[in-house]
Scaffold this motif. Sequence first.
Motif, PDB file in Angstrom:
ATOM      1  N   GLY A   1       0.815  -1.212   0.000  1.00 18.74           N
ATOM      2  CA  GLY A   1       0.000   0.000   0.000  1.00 18.74           C
ATOM      3  C   GLY A   1       0.850   1.264   0.000  1.00 18.74           C
ATOM      4  N   GLY A   2       1.940   1.210   0.804  1.00 17.38           N
ATOM      5  CA  GLY A   2       2.823   2.377   0.832  1.00 17.38           C
ATOM      6  C   GLY A   2       3.452   2.649  -0.545  1.00 17.38           C
ATOM      7  N   GLY A   3       3.844   1.581  -1.246  1.00 19.88           N
ATOM      8  CA  GLY A   3       4.426   1.748  -2.583  1.00 19.88           C
ATOM      9  C   GLY A   3       3.441   2.346  -3.561  1.00 19.88           C
ATOM     10  N   LEU A   4       2.173   1.899  -3.522  1.00 26.48           N
ATOM     11  CA  LEU A   4       1.161   2.440  -4.439  1.00 26.48           C
ATOM     12  C   LEU A   4       0.894   3.904  -4.150  1.00 26.48           C
ATOM     13  CD1 LEU A   4      -1.365  -0.561  -4.562  1.00 26.48           C
ATOM     14  CD2 LEU A   4       0.287   0.134  -6.315  1.00 26.48           C
ATOM     15  N   ALA A   5       0.856   4.251  -2.852  1.00 27.12           N
ATOM     16  CA  ALA A   5       0.609   5.658  -2.502  1.00 27.12           C
ATOM     17  C   ALA A   5       1.743   6.549  -3.010  1.00 27.12           C
ATOM     18  CB  ALA A   5       0.458   5.797  -0.985  1.00 27.12           C
ATOM     19  N   GLY A   6       2.975   6.074  -2.881  1.00 28.33           N
ATOM     20  CA  GLY A   6       4.118   6.853  -3.375  1.00 28.33           C
ATOM     21  C   GLY A   6       4.059   7.036  -4.886  1.00 28.33           C
ATOM     22  N   ALA A   7       3.725   5.948  -5.598  1.00 22.03           N
ATOM     23  CA  ALA A   7       3.633   6.048  -7.064  1.00 22.03           C
ATOM     24  C   ALA A   7       2.540   7.016  -7.485  1.00 22.03           C
ATOM     25  CB  ALA A   7       3.389   4.650  -7.640  1.00 22.03           C
ATOM     26  N   GLY A   8       1.407   7.004  -6.772  1.00 25.16           N
ATOM     27  CA  GLY A   8       0.326   7.930  -7.097  1.00 25.16           C
ATOM     28  C   GLY A   8       0.739   9.382  -6.908  1.00 25.16           C
ATOM     29  N   ALA A   9       1.530   9.652  -5.820  1.00 27.98           N
ATOM     30  CA  ALA A   9       1.983  11.030  -5.575  1.00 27.98           C
ATOM     31  C   ALA A   9       2.908  11.494  -6.684  1.00 27.98           C
ATOM     32  CB  ALA A   9       2.691  11.098  -4.213  1.00 27.98           C
ATOM     33  N   VAL A  10       3.814  10.615  -7.139  1.00 25.28           N
ATOM     34  CA  VAL A  10       4.724  10.977  -8.233  1.00 25.28           C
ATOM     35  C   VAL A  10       3.944  11.285  -9.501  1.00 25.28           C
ATOM     36  CG1 VAL A  10       6.568  10.117  -9.726  1.00 25.28           C
ATOM     37  CG2 VAL A  10       6.678   9.722  -7.253  1.00 25.28           C
ATOM     38  N   LEU A  11       2.943  10.487  -9.855  1.00 24.81           N
ATOM     39  CA  LEU A  11       2.131  10.711 -11.042  1.00 24.81           C
ATOM     40  C   LEU A  11       1.362  12.026 -10.950  1.00 24.81           C
ATOM     41  CD1 LEU A  11       0.767   7.102 -11.732  1.00 24.81           C
ATOM     42  CD2 LEU A  11       2.546   8.340 -13.010  1.00 24.81           C
ATOM     43  N   LEU A  12       0.877  12.328  -9.723  1.00 25.60           N
ATOM     44  CA  LEU A  12       0.115  13.570  -9.550  1.00 25.60           C
ATOM     45  C   LEU A  12       1.011  14.791  -9.787  1.00 25.60           C
ATOM     46  CD1 LEU A  12      -2.479  15.047  -8.788  1.00 25.60           C
ATOM     47  CD2 LEU A  12      -1.803  14.814  -6.373  1.00 25.60           C
ATOM     48  N   LEU A  13       2.220  14.755  -9.218  1.00 26.28           N
ATOM     49  CA  LEU A  13       3.146  15.877  -9.412  1.00 26.28           C
ATOM     50  C   LEU A  13       3.535  16.026 -10.888  1.00 26.28           C
ATOM     51  CD1 LEU A  13       5.470  15.418  -6.293  1.00 26.28           C
ATOM     52  CD2 LEU A  13       3.692  17.162  -6.641  1.00 26.28           C
ATOM     53  N   ALA A  14       3.775  14.889 -11.552  1.00 29.84           N
ATOM     54  CA  ALA A  14       4.138  14.952 -12.975  1.00 29.84           C
ATOM     55  C   ALA A  14       2.991  15.531 -13.808  1.00 29.84           C
ATOM     56  CB  ALA A  14       4.511  13.560 -13.476  1.00 29.84           C
ATOM     57  N   SER A  15       1.748  15.177 -13.441  1.00 31.13           N
ATOM     58  CA  SER A  15       0.590  15.691 -14.179  1.00 31.13           C
ATOM     59  C   SER A  15       0.446  17.196 -13.994  1.00 31.13           C
ATOM     60  CB  SER A  15      -0.666  14.967 -13.717  1.00 31.13           C
ATOM     61  OG  SER A  15      -1.819  15.512 -14.334  1.00 31.13           O
ATOM     62  N   LEU A  16       0.669  17.690 -12.769  1.00 28.62           N
ATOM     63  CA  LEU A  16       0.578  19.122 -12.509  1.00 28.62           C
ATOM     64  C   LEU A  16       1.655  19.882 -13.281  1.00 28.62           C
ATOM     65  CD1 LEU A  16      -0.214  19.147  -8.662  1.00 28.62           C
ATOM     66  CD2 LEU A  16      -1.772  19.689 -10.576  1.00 28.62           C
ATOM     67  N   ALA A  17       2.869  19.336 -13.282  1.00 34.09           N
ATOM     68  CA  ALA A  17       3.967  20.007 -14.011  1.00 34.09           C
ATOM     69  C   ALA A  17       3.656  20.063 -15.510  1.00 34.09           C
ATOM     70  CB  ALA A  17       5.284  19.276 -13.762  1.00 34.09           C
ATOM     71  N   TRP A  18       3.109  19.000 -16.047  1.00 33.91           N
ATOM     72  CA  TRP A  18       2.796  18.970 -17.485  1.00 33.91           C
ATOM     73  C   TRP A  18       1.740  19.986 -17.829  1.00 33.91           C
ATOM     74  CZ3 TRP A  18      -1.727  17.524 -20.079  1.00 33.91           C
ATOM     75  CH2 TRP A  18      -1.603  17.397 -21.467  1.00 33.91           C
ATOM     76  N   ARG A  19       0.701  20.170 -16.981  1.00 38.46           N
ATOM     77  CA  ARG A  19      -0.381  21.113 -17.227  1.00 38.46           C
ATOM     78  C   ARG A  19       0.137  22.544 -17.189  1.00 38.46           C
ATOM     79  NH1 ARG A  19      -5.676  19.973 -13.820  1.00 38.46           N
ATOM     80  NH2 ARG A  19      -6.305  21.747 -15.140  1.00 38.46           N
ATOM     81  N   ARG A  20       1.066  22.813 -16.237  1.00 39.05           N
ATOM     82  CA  ARG A  20       1.632  24.167 -16.166  1.00 39.05           C
ATOM     83  C   ARG A  20       2.425  24.512 -17.436  1.00 39.05           C
ATOM     84  NH1 ARG A  20       3.954  24.517  -9.965  1.00 39.05           N
ATOM     85  NH2 ARG A  20       1.886  24.573  -8.934  1.00 39.05           N
ATOM     86  N   ARG A  21       3.176  23.564 -17.883  1.00 43.66           N
ATOM     87  CA  ARG A  21       3.944  23.829 -19.124  1.00 43.66           C
ATOM     88  C   ARG A  21       2.999  24.052 -20.310  1.00 43.66           C
ATOM     89  NH1 ARG A  21       8.762  19.300 -18.886  1.00 43.66           N
ATOM     90  NH2 ARG A  21       9.874  20.193 -17.046  1.00 43.66           N
ATOM     91  N   ARG A  22       1.930  23.312 -20.367  1.00 41.24           N
ATOM     92  CA  ARG A  22       1.004  23.433 -21.522  1.00 41.24           C
ATOM     93  C   ARG A  22       0.241  24.771 -21.468  1.00 41.24           C
ATOM     94  NH1 ARG A  22      -3.735  19.093 -23.141  1.00 41.24           N
ATOM     95  NH2 ARG A  22      -4.369  20.168 -25.089  1.00 41.24           N
ATOM     96  N   LEU A  23      -0.134  25.175 -20.278  1.00 46.83           N
ATOM     97  CA  LEU A  23      -0.880  26.414 -20.152  1.00 46.83           C
ATOM     98  C   LEU A  23       0.072  27.614 -20.251  1.00 46.83           C
ATOM     99  CD1 LEU A  23      -3.328  25.522 -17.274  1.00 46.83           C
ATOM    100  CD2 LEU A  23      -3.837  25.686 -19.731  1.00 46.83           C
ATOM    101  N   GLY A  24       1.287  27.446 -19.834  1.00 43.53           N
ATOM    102  CA  GLY A  24       2.216  28.562 -19.855  1.00 43.53           C
ATOM    103  C   GLY A  24       2.858  28.737 -21.179  1.00 43.53           C
TER     104      GLY A  24
END
Length: 209
Positions: free
Chosen positions: A186-209
Amino acid sequence: MRLSRIIMALTVGLAVAAAPTAAGAAQPQPPVYPPPVVSLTLDDPTIFLGETFTLRGTGFGPNETVSIDVAISALPVAAPAEGSARRSDGSTVAMTAVAYTPGRAAPQPAPTHFTVQADANGNFTVTYRPTRTGRYTFTATGQTTGRTASTTGTVLPKRPPHPPRPTHHGHLPVTGGSIGTPLKLGGGLAGAGAVLLLASLAWRRRRLG
């Protein structure tokens, strides 16, 4: 003159008569030894049913046949509280009921008369296994010397079983499988989800900016 001869003859006769007595008194007399101390003892005077008495006799004749008589009486009624028994040292022990199994053959009663052979020093050791509770009085008598001694032992009901020892030093036992592996997953899945969330936010900022 005749009187003096008579007196001399009497003196010589008395001396001759007293000589054997004096000689006998001068002879060494055999030493007088005290009678041997006869004893009969038990290694443990209080045992539980199923255990064995060990009798030890001393002071009997060398290689003498010794007869032993056993008198059995009931235990005193005024005993400890229900569910316990009192030993000779005053301590009490718990007792449990013994279930009767139908069809099981009853043990042969222990003998109330038997013989044992003393060794060259007049000593002997013999074991005796009682088959019922009670007070047992053992009386040993030498068949040649007539020397006798007695002792008494007590047979209590069967010794209760020892209580089971707690496991894990008093902690509650662990039941079921280990939960370490699911927690790690469970801890591993939670960590992977956090990494994906941060990557998604960074990608959206680059696209909008």
